[in-house]
Write an enzyme that holds these catalytic residues in place. Structure first.
Site, short mmCIF file in Angstrom:
data_model
loop_
_atom_site.label_atom_id
_atom_site.label_comp_id
_atom_site.label_asym_id
_atom_site.label_seq_id
_atom_site.Cartn_x
_atom_site.Cartn_y
_atom_site.Cartn_z
N ASN A 1 0.80 -1.22 0.00
CA ASN A 1 0.00 0.00 0.00
C ASN A 1 0.83 1.27 0.00
O ASN A 1 0.46 2.27 -0.61
CB ASN A 1 -0.93 0.02 1.21
CG ASN A 1 -1.78 1.26 1.26
OD1 ASN A 1 -2.70 1.43 0.45
ND2 ASN A 1 -1.49 2.17 2.19
N ASP B 1 1.23 6.75 0.34
CA ASP B 1 0.60 5.67 -0.42
C ASP B 1 1.08 5.64 -1.86
O ASP B 1 1.24 6.70 -2.51
CB ASP B 1 -0.93 5.85 -0.43
CG ASP B 1 -1.58 5.31 0.82
OD1 ASP B 1 -0.97 5.42 1.91
OD2 ASP B 1 -2.72 4.80 0.72
N ASP C 1 0.17 -6.87 3.51
CA ASP C 1 -0.22 -5.92 4.54
C ASP C 1 -1.30 -4.97 4.03
O ASP C 1 -1.24 -4.50 2.89
CB ASP C 1 1.03 -5.12 4.96
CG ASP C 1 0.74 -4.07 6.01
OD1 ASP C 1 0.34 -4.45 7.12
OD2 ASP C 1 0.93 -2.87 5.71
N GLU D 1 -4.10 -9.33 4.85
CA GLU D 1 -4.63 -8.69 6.06
C GLU D 1 -5.82 -7.83 5.65
O GLU D 1 -5.66 -6.74 5.12
CB GLU D 1 -3.56 -7.83 6.72
CG GLU D 1 -4.06 -7.14 7.98
CD GLU D 1 -3.18 -6.00 8.46
OE1 GLU D 1 -3.17 -5.72 9.67
OE2 GLU D 1 -2.49 -5.37 7.61
#
Length: 553
Positions: free
Chosen positions: A138, A200, A231, A272
């Site tokens: 990310n 990001d 993640d 996740e």
């Protein structure tokens, strides 16, 4: 069709020579992949074992402790028996935790070298352990050369790898936080959903997608990793006011998942995705990552163990079992972002029954290092990630130097050495549960059928695990008082040899405590069963065996 989807398909076909990857999850008729029949152990390398005495755990230290995780002997009961380790970030990064990557292609020197990692994989494979690494898609760290180039030069080819605004947007982040941050070099703002030091990446840019594919391929092909833990996956692509779970995010995950499967048919990817809604979770299947952490099931398991109320556990597991592909959701209790199991539950009996229930669920269970010896820890994060407590030797046997973070106060009495030879220790309970699971396909990758009982206390949960010629009745009492379990009619058609030998008995496979279940009876003819006494916080796995088959001791 989305351009992300098209790119995903083209990349997968080109990498696999025009053939369908042999390990595409959920395809009937294909061999069961290793991760459908195993247990994964989460390791924070910094806190596991220090080989050079600098107070920071490292890869060589981890190698020296691999036999603790799995010694390659499935029957000696001396190791945990996990067939997978997940390493929290080991890339070069800005911080102690590693989730702000500055170089995706090299191991952080504090942990060792790239060759140390390759050696870790070699030694792990000798013991039947697969190695998956944390992948942070990310965002990067603010000191990553990509971001530094974009920050300082508006004409840089990396400029569009991140999101920029000339004015401060009024839009807040997904949970109401400030997500746009002032540039330190000019009058503009950049997007970072978690923190200003974690800008990001912009997945609308094809170059970003290609680079992340390159990173994944490098770790599989050149570093020989067996897969990845992804993640923070819900936040990859923002589409207007939709800041998580967007169509673009699913397309990127599909692209990256296909990249992994094309490069390594035996690889594993787990994501996740902490949203507990089963409807939201279901949107991440069937063709994106292999599995996702079952946060709702974890919360329900911990709540049942803490309060004794098992009704939420029953409902949540039923939803996961119905809505997600079989074996492709990963149960756990807590992880590196949450207060440790023993801190929450406080009572060893509650911790034992929580573990018992978790390991008897389908999917790939994950265990956070130290959970198996009852390590404690709560926020801030550093104190959830303290050094592993190996022994009562100085610094808990973790290092000969000064630990990067102090050990928990109970390390002298709560450690691996103290529990290793104690038959009733929490450590040996974990070992027995994993060994039981590994030895029986019905428990490792069989189907799950929840069984409503006549229990009126709300503390008892029972379920059936079955695969081929195997079936187990699982009985769990989350409550603080002894109770009983009765079911009027078992779904006999799910039992082995149901048509040939409809005459069964119940055999004990493992119980905790030893007398957890007493007076269990199977009533042939109508398929009902009865357990007269289920101890408080008791667990038992009862093998359902045809009376035509000799008794197994």
């Amino acid at each position: 069709m989305s351009r992300f989807v098209i790119a995903s398909i083209l990349f997968a076909v080109s990498c696999s020579g025009g053939t369908v990857p042999t390990h595409l999850p959920g395809v009937p008729g294909l061999a069961t992949p290793w991760w459908r029949s195993g247990v994964c152990y989460e390791v924070f390398v910094r806190s596991f074992a220090d080989a050079d005495g600098d107070g920071v755990g490292d890869l060589r230290g981890l190698i020296s402790r691999l036999d603790y995780i799995n010694d390659g002997n499935p029957t000696d009961g001396k190791s945990l028996g996990a067939n997978c380790i997940w390493l929290m970030p080991i890339d070069k990064s800005m911080s102690y935790h590693g989730y702000d990557v500055v170089d995706y292609y090299h191991v952080d020197p504090r942990y060792g070298t790239d060759d140390d990692f390759r050696n870790l994989v070699t030694e792990a494979h000798k013991r039947g352990i697969h190695v998956i690494v944390d992948f942070v898609p990310n965002h990067t760290g603010s000191q990553n050369p990509w971001f530094q180039a974009a920050l300082r030069d508006p004409g840089s080819p990396y400029r569009d790898w991140y999101r920029w605004s000339k004015t401060l947007p009024t839009q807040k982040g997904p949970w109401g936080q400030e997500a746009w941050h002032k540039s330190p070099v000019r009058d503009e703002y950049y997007y970072g959903v978690f923190w200003h030091e974690m800008p990001d990446l912009n997945y609308e840019n094809p170059s970003v997608r290609a680079e992340m594919q390159k990173v994944l391929t490098y770790w599989l092909k050149d570093m020989h990793a067996d897969g990845f833990r992804f993640d923070a996956i819900p936040y990859l692509v923002e589409e207007g006011n939709q800041l998580q779970h967007s169509r673009g995010t699913h397309d990127v995950l599909r692209l990256l998942g296909n990249t992994i499967r094309a490069e390594g048919s035996e690889s594993f990817s787990v994501g996740e995705m902490s949203n507990e809604s089963p409807e939201v979770m279901a949107t991440y299947y069937p063709d994106q990552l292999d599995s996702y952490f079952a946060f709702a099931v974890a919360r329900a398991t911990m709540h049942a163990a803490e309060t004794g109320d098992a009704r939420g556990f029953f409902t949540t597991v039923a939803q996961a079992n119905a809505k997600f592909p079989s074996g492709r959701w990963s149960p756990f209790l807590t992880n590196h972002d949450q207060a440790r199991v023993m801190t929450v539950l406080r009572d060893p009996a509650k911790a034992r029954v929580a573990a018992s229930a978790m390991f008897m669920l389908p999917g790939t269970p994950f265990v956070y290092y130290g959970e198996e010896i009852g390590m404690v820890g709560a926020k801030p994060d550093e104190t959830i990630r303290t050094p592993m407590q190996w022994s009562s030797a100085p610094n808990g046997g973790f290092t000969t130097g000064t630990p990067w973070e102090p050990l928990q106060p109970d390390w002298k009495t709560k450690n691996v050495a103290a529990q290793d030879s104690s038959r009733r220790s929490l450590l040996n309970h974990y070992r027995k549960l994993i060994q039981l699971r590994n030895a029986n396909p019905a428990l490792s990758h069989g189907s799950l059928t929840l069984l409503p009982t006549q229990d009126t206390t709300g503390t008892i949960v029972t379920w059936l695990r079955s695969s081929g010629d195997e079936a187990f009745l699982i009985v769990v009492n989350f409550g603080p008082r002894e109770s009983e379990a009765y079911m009027e009619r078992l779904p006999w058609h799910l039992l082995p040899h149901a048509r040939d030998f409809p005459d069964y008995r119940l055999e004990p496979a493992y119980a905790d405590p030893d007398d957890a279940c007493a007076g269990y009876i199977y009533f042939n003819g109508n398929g009902s069963w009865f357990v007269k006494k289920v101890k408080a916080h008791g667990f038992c796995a009862l093998r359902i065996r045809s009376r035509q088959v000799p008794f197994s001791h």
